[in-house]
Design a protein around this motif. Structure first.
Motif, PDB file in Angstrom:
ATOM      1  N   TRP A  13      -5.208   3.587  -8.265  1.00 42.13           N
ATOM      2  CA  TRP A  13      -4.337   2.944  -7.269  1.00 42.13           C
ATOM      3  C   TRP A  13      -4.459   3.655  -5.917  1.00 42.13           C
ATOM      4  CZ3 TRP A  13      -0.112   5.133  -4.669  1.00 42.13           C
ATOM      5  CH2 TRP A  13       0.650   4.237  -3.893  1.00 42.13           C
ATOM      6  N   ALA A  14      -4.385   5.012  -5.940  1.00 45.39           N
ATOM      7  CA  ALA A  14      -4.324   5.772  -4.692  1.00 45.39           C
ATOM      8  C   ALA A  14      -5.643   5.798  -3.939  1.00 45.39           C
ATOM      9  CB  ALA A  14      -3.873   7.203  -4.986  1.00 45.39           C
ATOM     10  N   THR A  15      -6.746   5.421  -4.613  1.00 45.17           N
ATOM     11  CA  THR A  15      -8.030   5.467  -3.921  1.00 45.17           C
ATOM     12  C   THR A  15      -8.633   4.063  -3.772  1.00 45.17           C
ATOM     13  OG1 THR A  15      -9.143   5.839  -6.029  1.00 45.17           O
ATOM     14  CG2 THR A  15      -8.569   7.794  -4.764  1.00 45.17           C
ATOM     15  N   SER A  16      -7.802   3.046  -4.029  1.00 42.87           N
ATOM     16  CA  SER A  16      -8.331   1.673  -4.027  1.00 42.87           C
ATOM     17  C   SER A  16      -8.338   1.062  -2.629  1.00 42.87           C
ATOM     18  CB  SER A  16      -7.468   0.804  -4.937  1.00 42.87           C
ATOM     19  OG  SER A  16      -6.165   0.719  -4.388  1.00 42.87           O
ATOM     20  N   LYS A  17      -9.025  -0.088  -2.516  1.00 44.12           N
ATOM     21  CA  LYS A  17      -8.985  -0.854  -1.262  1.00 44.12           C
ATOM     22  C   LYS A  17      -7.574  -1.313  -0.954  1.00 44.12           C
ATOM     23  CE  LYS A  17     -13.327  -3.086  -2.122  1.00 44.12           C
ATOM     24  NZ  LYS A  17     -13.919  -4.376  -2.434  1.00 44.12           N
ATOM     25  N   GLU A  18      -6.828  -1.670  -2.006  1.00 44.21           N
ATOM     26  CA  GLU A  18      -5.458  -2.167  -1.804  1.00 44.21           C
ATOM     27  C   GLU A  18      -4.587  -1.078  -1.196  1.00 44.21           C
ATOM     28  OE1 GLU A  18      -7.079  -2.486  -4.857  1.00 44.21           O
ATOM     29  OE2 GLU A  18      -7.714  -4.516  -4.291  1.00 44.21           O
ATOM     30  N   TYR A  19      -4.834   0.171  -1.594  1.00 36.16           N
ATOM     31  CA  TYR A  19      -4.051   1.263  -1.020  1.00 36.16           C
ATOM     32  C   TYR A  19      -4.353   1.402   0.474  1.00 36.16           C
ATOM     33  CZ  TYR A  19      -2.299   5.885   0.093  1.00 36.16           C
ATOM     34  OH  TYR A  19      -1.653   6.930   0.709  1.00 36.16           O
ATOM     35  N   VAL A  20      -5.614   1.295   0.840  1.00 35.87           N
ATOM     36  CA  VAL A  20      -5.992   1.368   2.253  1.00 35.87           C
ATOM     37  C   VAL A  20      -5.247   0.296   3.038  1.00 35.87           C
ATOM     38  CG1 VAL A  20      -7.917   1.114   3.865  1.00 35.87           C
ATOM     39  CG2 VAL A  20      -8.245   2.382   1.748  1.00 35.87           C
ATOM     40  N   GLN A  21      -5.205  -0.928   2.459  1.00 33.69           N
ATOM     41  CA  GLN A  21      -4.472  -2.025   3.108  1.00 33.69           C
ATOM     42  C   GLN A  21      -2.987  -1.687   3.245  1.00 33.69           C
ATOM     43  OE1 GLN A  21      -5.618  -4.858   4.321  1.00 33.69           O
ATOM     44  NE2 GLN A  21      -7.752  -4.711   3.648  1.00 33.69           N
ATOM     45  N   LEU A  22      -2.451  -1.074   2.205  1.00 30.07           N
ATOM     46  CA  LEU A  22      -1.032  -0.736   2.205  1.00 30.07           C
ATOM     47  C   LEU A  22      -0.711   0.261   3.321  1.00 30.07           C
ATOM     48  CD1 LEU A  22       1.739  -0.904   0.665  1.00 30.07           C
ATOM     49  CD2 LEU A  22       0.961   1.068  -0.651  1.00 30.07           C
ATOM     50  N   VAL A  23      -1.553   1.311   3.469  1.00 24.86           N
ATOM     51  CA  VAL A  23      -1.339   2.292   4.540  1.00 24.86           C
ATOM     52  C   VAL A  23      -1.446   1.601   5.890  1.00 24.86           C
ATOM     53  CG1 VAL A  23      -2.153   4.435   5.586  1.00 24.86           C
ATOM     54  CG2 VAL A  23      -2.230   4.170   3.123  1.00 24.86           C
ATOM     55  N   ALA A  24      -2.458   0.742   6.035  1.00 23.56           N
ATOM     56  CA  ALA A  24      -2.642   0.054   7.304  1.00 23.56           C
ATOM     57  C   ALA A  24      -1.405  -0.751   7.665  1.00 23.56           C
ATOM     58  CB  ALA A  24      -3.864  -0.857   7.220  1.00 23.56           C
ATOM     59  N   LYS A  25      -0.832  -1.414   6.658  1.00 24.48           N
ATOM     60  CA  LYS A  25       0.337  -2.260   6.907  1.00 24.48           C
ATOM     61  C   LYS A  25       1.548  -1.405   7.293  1.00 24.48           C
ATOM     62  CE  LYS A  25       2.668  -4.756   3.861  1.00 24.48           C
ATOM     63  NZ  LYS A  25       2.726  -5.310   2.505  1.00 24.48           N
ATOM     64  N   GLN A  26       1.710  -0.289   6.609  1.00 21.03           N
ATOM     65  CA  GLN A  26       2.926   0.514   6.798  1.00 21.03           C
ATOM     66  C   GLN A  26       2.803   1.516   7.950  1.00 21.03           C
ATOM     67  OE1 GLN A  26       5.712   0.746   4.552  1.00 21.03           O
ATOM     68  NE2 GLN A  26       5.063  -0.521   2.842  1.00 21.03           N
ATOM     69  N   LYS A  27       1.610   2.090   8.133  1.00 20.77           N
ATOM     70  CA  LYS A  27       1.475   3.213   9.084  1.00 20.77           C
ATOM     71  C   LYS A  27       0.478   2.921  10.210  1.00 20.77           C
ATOM     72  CE  LYS A  27       4.005   5.863   6.425  1.00 20.77           C
ATOM     73  NZ  LYS A  27       5.245   6.534   6.818  1.00 20.77           N
ATOM     74  N   GLY A  28      -0.197   1.805  10.154  1.00 21.53           N
ATOM     75  CA  GLY A  28      -1.194   1.509  11.182  1.00 21.53           C
ATOM     76  C   GLY A  28      -2.589   1.896  10.718  1.00 21.53           C
ATOM     77  N   TRP A  29      -3.605   1.217  11.290  1.00 23.39           N
ATOM     78  CA  TRP A  29      -4.970   1.417  10.807  1.00 23.39           C
ATOM     79  C   TRP A  29      -5.498   2.821  11.064  1.00 23.39           C
ATOM     80  CZ3 TRP A  29      -7.987  -0.674   7.385  1.00 23.39           C
ATOM     81  CH2 TRP A  29      -7.708  -1.971   6.953  1.00 23.39           C
ATOM     82  N   VAL A  30      -5.054   3.468  12.155  1.00 19.18           N
ATOM     83  CA  VAL A  30      -5.610   4.782  12.473  1.00 19.18           C
ATOM     84  C   VAL A  30      -5.232   5.816  11.412  1.00 19.18           C
ATOM     85  CG1 VAL A  30      -3.793   5.750  13.953  1.00 19.18           C
ATOM     86  CG2 VAL A  30      -6.199   6.194  14.471  1.00 19.18           C
ATOM     87  N   ALA A  31      -4.193   5.516  10.622  1.00 20.15           N
ATOM     88  CA  ALA A  31      -3.718   6.475   9.619  1.00 20.15           C
ATOM     89  C   ALA A  31      -4.359   6.303   8.251  1.00 20.15           C
ATOM     90  CB  ALA A  31      -2.198   6.365   9.485  1.00 20.15           C
ATOM     91  N   VAL A  32      -5.228   5.325   8.070  1.00 14.69           N
ATOM     92  CA  VAL A  32      -5.760   5.118   6.716  1.00 14.69           C
ATOM     93  C   VAL A  32      -6.698   6.261   6.320  1.00 14.69           C
ATOM     94  CG1 VAL A  32      -5.593   2.604   6.914  1.00 14.69           C
ATOM     95  CG2 VAL A  32      -7.777   3.735   7.372  1.00 14.69           C
ATOM     96  N   PRO A  33      -6.775   6.568   5.017  1.00 19.73           N
ATOM     97  CA  PRO A  33      -7.694   7.619   4.576  1.00 19.73           C
ATOM     98  C   PRO A  33      -9.114   7.245   4.961  1.00 19.73           C
ATOM     99  CG  PRO A  33      -6.291   6.875   2.769  1.00 19.73           C
ATOM    100  CD  PRO A  33      -6.044   5.951   3.897  1.00 19.73           C
ATOM    101  N   ALA A  34      -9.815   8.191   5.588  1.00 15.48           N
ATOM    102  CA  ALA A  34     -11.127   7.877   6.153  1.00 15.48           C
ATOM    103  C   ALA A  34     -12.247   8.365   5.260  1.00 15.48           C
ATOM    104  CB  ALA A  34     -11.246   8.539   7.527  1.00 15.48           C
ATOM    105  N   GLY A  35     -13.425   7.859   5.519  1.00 15.79           N
ATOM    106  CA  GLY A  35     -14.638   8.461   4.991  1.00 15.79           C
ATOM    107  C   GLY A  35     -14.994   8.166   3.556  1.00 15.79           C
ATOM    108  N   THR A  36     -14.284   7.253   2.892  1.00 15.51           N
ATOM    109  CA  THR A  36     -14.600   7.045   1.490  1.00 15.51           C
ATOM    110  C   THR A  36     -15.177   5.667   1.185  1.00 15.51           C
ATOM    111  OG1 THR A  36     -12.329   6.383   1.063  1.00 15.51           O
ATOM    112  CG2 THR A  36     -12.898   8.687   0.668  1.00 15.51           C
ATOM    113  N   ARG A  37     -14.679   4.621   1.874  1.00 12.67           N
ATOM    114  CA  ARG A  37     -15.046   3.260   1.450  1.00 12.67           C
ATOM    115  C   ARG A  37     -15.755   2.503   2.565  1.00 12.67           C
ATOM    116  NH1 ARG A  37     -13.368   0.690  -2.853  1.00 12.67           N
ATOM    117  NH2 ARG A  37     -12.350   1.964  -4.445  1.00 12.67           N
ATOM    118  N   GLN A  38     -16.856   1.856   2.198  1.00 11.78           N
ATOM    119  CA  GLN A  38     -17.594   1.031   3.147  1.00 11.78           C
ATOM    120  C   GLN A  38     -16.693  -0.070   3.700  1.00 11.78           C
ATOM    121  OE1 GLN A  38     -20.848   1.632   4.192  1.00 11.78           O
ATOM    122  NE2 GLN A  38     -20.389   0.016   5.672  1.00 11.78           N
TER     123      GLN A  38
END
Lengths: 298, 441
Positions: B325-350
């Motif tokens: 869950w914590a390393t999925s694409k859906e989690y990235v979307q969740l962070v983007a929605k809640q904290k903004g795109w600049v805050a998403v975990p970087a460097g892992t997913r194409q």
């Protein structure tokens, strides 16, 4: 001599009953103190590295050999001695002078005494952080600000003079302890004696040298003994301010053992260091106890 | 009977973790998660409520620690088999070593997790014999940050591929000590993950390396000497005072408050330096690749923070549910929605780098992607080498060696030792450690 025979029998009985009653407490105490010691000794002869389990079995004296021939080890012994000696000189010397000073009557004496003693009640980690970040930081620190205000370049204390700075922080913590003990001792000095010396024409220096100092000698011995015991194991101040560095400039024996055990995960080597630390502490303690005993048997 | 049930209920509440009383309690488990107190992990902790809502049977117990403390706790825990944690946050240094020692459980994510979306360079660091032993939370490489306003004022422009020689000249030009502006900030705080991370990548591009074939330490080579001389002289001439106590966070604070002209460090700092809420210089930050030294090539820097499951965990399935869950694409979307795109975990997913919103929010995105893809942890150093790793050496003893050499380098930086003297000391202590651990005789 004239005791009835029954009285002669009871102590023996009582003694064995006493042993039986004491046994659980003594056993627990032995287990509690001997088991860690034996385990440390055991590990100090083993190859035991947490991060590399492929290496195991008996190391023989290898752990000791690698430790004793390590230049860092000698340096850490020297640093331990410098730290203990330096802080003792500052705290006993400064403590004696300040104790005599605070014994005088002056306005605000109570407040001054509380202020002088309070650093002792600040936790070591906290005081190390305060000194490192608030006072001595070369950019944000109060001293740097003061030096810049008069047009000087701030000194980077922890990088340039790591050992002296650690010593200063530790002395700042332990000076109040010396003041506390020595002030109590100064106050127990009979004021008539001082008065008599003054009437005989002794100046302040002579009075200090021939009356106050001899009176304080026992208290000073106690301060030296207690502080030495604590100063041999100074750790928090070093870990917070310099982490033993730069290089090994401020690594003492306690920090060296910590770094072997928890930064390098070498349990065997750290245990060997622990055994050597126990031996050193016992040698120091033997000397101190003898010195104190001589001083106390007047 | 009713008394028994109520007894069970209270016991079940008390020992939810073991859940041994009633079959109803079996579904419940509590996962103990050890993680590091970096910004991205704090966000994960905040958002984990969403996970608990979606998985009512799984409860989370967080242990958030400072990096060095985390390392001590998880290493002692896993090495002694204490089994205190169900999920550990560890680096790509630990994953392959611990997997080989059979300390980690294999991770087999469900088909919809899309393993192939993980950047190949990052994924390779977590794979041993085609099995994956951890999932990446975020990853980083190295880049150069600089102040565009100071460069403009000094009349210089940053080239597209700077060399260390050029960087040295620029640093001299923009240093303005009377205004507390220092031309170059670099890590000086000792530690294998602090100063040695930077120093290793610096030495690589100068043509040096830690070990030659047969595990012979090479720290007293000419390449090391010229690299360390560059490092010591630039920091003494143009660096901030107190450089030996500056690690990543200290330099980040110095740069964000306008004290640094240039800073070469992890790509993860980009998100913070370009964020006006955290940085006073957000509008004046420029970026360039990590400079090249005389060798020019060599591995640079690839670090990832990953979530792994120790083999001693009793909740392997639930732990896997959480880490996917914590390393999925859906989690990235969740962070983007809640904290903004600049805050998403970087460097892992194409998929993050393909996202137009992310590219807009993070101007450095494609640059970071390129840095990670070319970090080359198994690439060639000047001489052949027996080890892998970009800014570290992938052997268990490296923590000990790196920390000790890091201390010695800090001594050279502070002027306690000459550079040559420090490298000779580092060479001898490394030789001793390698002999003690049986690599050489």
């Amino acid at each position: 001599m004239n005791a009835p025979p029954a009285a002669h029998a009871t102590p023996k009985k009582a003694r064995s009953a006493g042993f039986a009653l004491l046994a659980p407490a003594v056993t627990i105490l032995l287990v509690w103190s001997i088991v860690p010691l034996v385990l440390t000794l055991w590990y100090s002869f083993r190859n035991y590295n947490l991060v590399d389990p492929t290496l195991h079995g008996f190391a023989g004296v290898n752990n000791y050999w690698y430790l004793l021939t390590d230049p860092d080890f000698l340096r850490s012994l020297l640093n331990t001695a410098i730290l203990v000696g330096g802080v003792l000189v500052v705290s006993v010397g400064g403590g004696t002078l300040l104790a005599v000073l605070y014994d005088q009557e002056f306005i605000g004496r109570g407040i001054a005494r509380v202020l002088a003693i309070s650093p002792f009640f600040v936790m070591p980690t906290v005081s190390a952080l305060v000194w490192k970040n608030l006072m001595l930081h070369p950019i944000y620190g109060v001293y740097s600000w003061m030096m810049r205000a008069v047009g000087l370049t701030p000194i980077d204390w922890l990088q340039r003079f790591p050992m002296a700075t650690v010593m200063m922080i530790v002395a700042w913590e332990w000076l109040p302890f010396a003041i506390l003990i020595l002030l109590t001792a100064v106050q127990s000095l009979d004021s008539e004696q001082k008065e008599a010396a003054r009437m005989d024409g002794a100046g302040p220096i002579a009075r200090f040298r021939y009356i106050i100092l001899p009176h304080l000698s026992r208290a000073i011995t106690v301060v030296v003994m207690i502080e030495t015991i604590y100063l041999l194991t100074i750790f928090a101040e070093i870990s917070v301010t310099t982490a033993g560095g730069p290089g090994v400039a401020s690594t003492n024996l306690a920090f060296l053992i910590y770094s072997r055990a928890l930064l390098q995960f070498d349990v065997g080597g750290a245990s060997a260091g622990g055994v050597i630390a126990i031996i050193i502490a016992n040698i120091v303690a033997a000397f101190l106890v003898r010195a104190v005993a001589r001083n106390l048997e007047v | 009977m009713s008394r028994f049930t109520s007894f069970c209920r209270t016991t079940a509440l008390a020992v939810l973790a073991t859940g041994t009383c009633l079959s109803a309690a079996h579904a419940d488990s509590t996962l103990t998660i050890a993680t590091v107190n970096n910004g991205d992990m704090i966000i994960m902790r905040q958002l984990s409520g969403e996970f608990e809502k979606a998985h009512p049977g799984i409860h989370l117990n967080w242990v958030t620690l400072e990096e060095n403390v985390l390392r001590q706790r998880v290493t002692t825990d896993i090495a002694t088999g204490a089994g205190q944690f169900d999920i550990m946050t560890i680096g790509n240094y630990e994953v392959p070593i611990w997997a080989k020692q059979k300390w980690l459980a294999e991770v087999q994510p469900a088909a919809d997790y899309d393993v192939n979306d993980i950047l190949p360079a990052v994924r390779a660091g977590l794979t041993v014999n085609d099995r994956i032993y951890a999932l990446p939370f975020y990853a980083e490489s190295v880049m150069t940050y600089y102040r565009t306003d100071l460069f403009k004022k000094a009349g210089i422009t940053m080239p597209e591929a700077p060399t260390y020689e050029q960087i040295r000249q620029y640093a001299d030009k923009i240093t303005d000590k009377s205004n507390q502006v220092y031309g170059m900030c670099l890590r000086g705080k000792p530690g294998w993950g602090e100063n040695m991370a930077y120093v290793t990548s610096l030495v690589n591009t100068f043509g040096g390396q830690w070990f030659g074939m047969g595990w012979k330490p090479m720290l007293d080579s000419a390449a090391w000497k010229s690299a360390i001389n560059w490092y010591v002289s630039i920091l003494n001439a143009d660096g901030p005072p107190g450089a030996t106590s500056n690690g990543f966070n200290e330099n980040l604070a110095l740069f964000a408050s306008g004290h640094c002209g240039m800073w070469i460090d992890s790509t993860v700092a980009g998100g913070m330096l370009f964020d006006p809420k955290q940085s006073q210089v957000a509008s004046k930050v420029g970026f360039a690749p990590v400079p090249k030294g005389s060798f020019g090539k060599g591995p640079t820097w690839l670090w990832s923070w990953n979530l792994a499951i120790p083999a001693s965990s009793k909740h392997t399935q639930d732990a896997q549910t959480f880490i996917t869950w914590a390393t999925s694409k859906e989690y990235v979307q969740l962070v983007a929605k809640q904290k903004g795109w600049v805050a998403v975990p970087a460097g892992t997913r194409q998929s993050t780098y393909d996202n137009a919103d992310y590219k807009k929010a993070a101007p450095f995105a494609s640059f970071v992607l390129n840095a990670i893809n070319t970090a080359d942890p198994n690439g060639q150093t000047a001489q052949p080498r027996p080890y892998g790793g970009a800014q570290f050496v992938g052997i268990p003893q490296f923590q000990a060696i790196g920390t000790q050499v890091g201390q010695t380098i800090a001594a050279a930086l502070s002027g306690q030792m000459q550079v040559d003297q420090a490298l000779a000391a580092a060479q001898s202590s490394t030789t001793r450690t390698m002999r003690q651990s049986g690599y050489t005789h």
